[in-house]
Design an enzyme around this catalytic site. Structure first.
Site, PDB file in Angstrom:
ATOM      1  N   ASN A  13      63.815  58.486  17.569  1.00  0.00           N
ATOM      2  CA  ASN A  13      63.633  57.156  18.136  1.00  0.00           C
ATOM      3  C   ASN A  13      62.333  56.560  17.594  1.00  0.00           C
ATOM      4  O   ASN A  13      61.250  56.986  17.988  1.00  0.00           O
ATOM      5  CB  ASN A  13      63.598  57.253  19.662  1.00  0.00           C
ATOM      6  CG  ASN A  13      63.494  55.901  20.333  1.00  0.00           C
ATOM      7  OD1 ASN A  13      63.006  54.938  19.763  1.00  0.00           O
ATOM      8  ND2 ASN A  13      63.947  55.850  21.572  1.00  0.00           N
ATOM      9  N   LYS A  16      59.641  55.502  20.195  1.00  0.00           N
ATOM     10  CA  LYS A  16      58.817  56.576  20.772  1.00  0.00           C
ATOM     11  C   LYS A  16      57.696  56.961  19.832  1.00  0.00           C
ATOM     12  O   LYS A  16      56.555  57.159  20.251  1.00  0.00           O
ATOM     13  CB  LYS A  16      59.659  57.819  21.078  1.00  0.00           C
ATOM     14  CG  LYS A  16      60.433  57.731  22.352  1.00  0.00           C
ATOM     15  CD  LYS A  16      61.085  59.075  22.651  1.00  0.00           C
ATOM     16  CE  LYS A  16      61.981  58.957  23.861  1.00  0.00           C
ATOM     17  NZ  LYS A  16      62.645  60.225  24.167  1.00  0.00           N
ATOM     18  N   ASP A  74      61.832  65.299  26.250  1.00  0.00           N
ATOM     19  CA  ASP A  74      63.149  64.909  26.714  1.00  0.00           C
ATOM     20  C   ASP A  74      62.879  63.996  27.885  1.00  0.00           C
ATOM     21  O   ASP A  74      62.032  64.293  28.739  1.00  0.00           O
ATOM     22  CB  ASP A  74      64.012  66.096  27.110  1.00  0.00           C
ATOM     23  CG  ASP A  74      65.471  65.702  27.245  1.00  0.00           C
ATOM     24  OD1 ASP A  74      65.921  64.823  26.484  1.00  0.00           O
ATOM     25  OD2 ASP A  74      66.173  66.252  28.114  1.00  0.00           O
ATOM     26  N   SER A  75      63.542  62.890  27.892  1.00  0.00           N
ATOM     27  CA  SER A  75      63.266  61.913  28.937  1.00  0.00           C
ATOM     28  C   SER A  75      64.538  61.160  29.266  1.00  0.00           C
ATOM     29  O   SER A  75      65.499  61.165  28.502  1.00  0.00           O
ATOM     30  CB  SER A  75      62.170  60.940  28.488  1.00  0.00           C
ATOM     31  OG  SER A  75      62.531  60.318  27.269  1.00  0.00           O
ATOM     32  N   PHE A 162      62.600  49.629  25.336  1.00  0.00           N
ATOM     33  CA  PHE A 162      63.908  50.009  24.807  1.00  0.00           C
ATOM     34  C   PHE A 162      64.674  50.733  25.900  1.00  0.00           C
ATOM     35  O   PHE A 162      64.165  50.974  26.989  1.00  0.00           O
ATOM     36  CB  PHE A 162      63.759  50.879  23.548  1.00  0.00           C
ATOM     37  CG  PHE A 162      62.941  52.118  23.761  1.00  0.00           C
ATOM     38  CD1 PHE A 162      63.549  53.318  24.115  1.00  0.00           C
ATOM     39  CD2 PHE A 162      61.559  52.098  23.622  1.00  0.00           C
ATOM     40  CE1 PHE A 162      62.794  54.462  24.315  1.00  0.00           C
ATOM     41  CE2 PHE A 162      60.796  53.236  23.820  1.00  0.00           C
ATOM     42  CZ  PHE A 162      61.414  54.424  24.170  1.00  0.00           C
ATOM     43  N   TYR A 164      66.633  51.723  28.953  1.00  0.00           N
ATOM     44  CA  TYR A 164      66.858  51.159  30.284  1.00  0.00           C
ATOM     45  C   TYR A 164      65.690  50.299  30.781  1.00  0.00           C
ATOM     46  O   TYR A 164      65.715  49.820  31.912  1.00  0.00           O
ATOM     47  CB  TYR A 164      67.100  52.292  31.287  1.00  0.00           C
ATOM     48  CG  TYR A 164      68.301  53.147  30.972  1.00  0.00           C
ATOM     49  CD1 TYR A 164      69.584  52.731  31.321  1.00  0.00           C
ATOM     50  CD2 TYR A 164      68.162  54.369  30.331  1.00  0.00           C
ATOM     51  CE1 TYR A 164      70.695  53.510  31.046  1.00  0.00           C
ATOM     52  CE2 TYR A 164      69.264  55.162  30.056  1.00  0.00           C
ATOM     53  CZ  TYR A 164      70.524  54.729  30.407  1.00  0.00           C
ATOM     54  OH  TYR A 164      71.620  55.508  30.131  1.00  0.00           O
TER      55      TYR A 164
END
Length: 180
Positions: A13, A16, A74-75, A162, A164
């Site tokens: 991403n 990120k 991880d998110s 980005f 949600y």
């Protein structure tokens, strides 16, 4: 590049990577993407049932692959009215095909549909982020978990961020994550 030169952000991403670079760069860290760290690399399977496990799996796999210190996370989003969904499946909740922006659009459409008619008192939600930082030998230097609590807005707002972000309402400061 050797492991002491940089921290490689283990994410495909680009948003990120840029966010982490903006935070760590001014502190004197060189931050590289996976591509800048010698990639592309095979993407490790995120087979864990928790954000913590998946962050560790990714971090260790990419530390071995790059020979560098790696920051992996991880998110995702947990929504109370949806019993914690989308959870660890946040990025692919509405399917894994297409570009990141196409997946984000489908995920947001699914969220809107599933939240239709949910009363305000049941719209509680949180962003969860678990990070893991191993050195090139696979020794874990740090692990952490953070949350950002809010609630799912009645409609998306904002053009920043980005995923949600347009749906996550934050009471203080009184805007969505995408409006910050």
């Amino acid at each position: 590049m050797n492991g002491s030169d940089a921290i490689v952000v283990a994410s495909g991403n680009p948003h990120k990577v840029e966010e982490i670079r903006a935070i760590l760069g001014p502190l004197g860290f060189t931050v590289r993407s996976l591509q800048e760290g010698g990639g592309p690399f095979p993407e490790p399977e995120e087979s864990g049932r928790s954000f913590e496990t998946n962050a560790r799996l990714k971090a260790l796999a990419y530390a071995r692959a790059t020979g560098c210190t790696v920051l992996a996370d991880d998110s995702g989003l947990e929504v109370d009215a949806l019993d914690g969904e989308p959870g660890v499946a946040s990025a692919v909740w509405a399917g894994s095909h297409g570009t990141r922006s196409e997946r984000d659009a489908r995920n947001n459409a699914r969220l809107a549909e599933r939240m239709r008619g949910v009363p305000p008192e049941r719209r509680g939600a949180r962003f969860v982020c678990c990070r893991c930082l191993p050195d090139p030998r696979g020794r874990i230097l740090a692990e952490t978990r953070g949350t950002l609590d809010g609630r799912i807005a009645e409609a998306p707002r904002g053009g920043n961020g980005f995923g949600y972000d347009p749906w996550m309402w934050l009471d203080d400061p009184g805007c969505t994550a995408a409006e910050l």
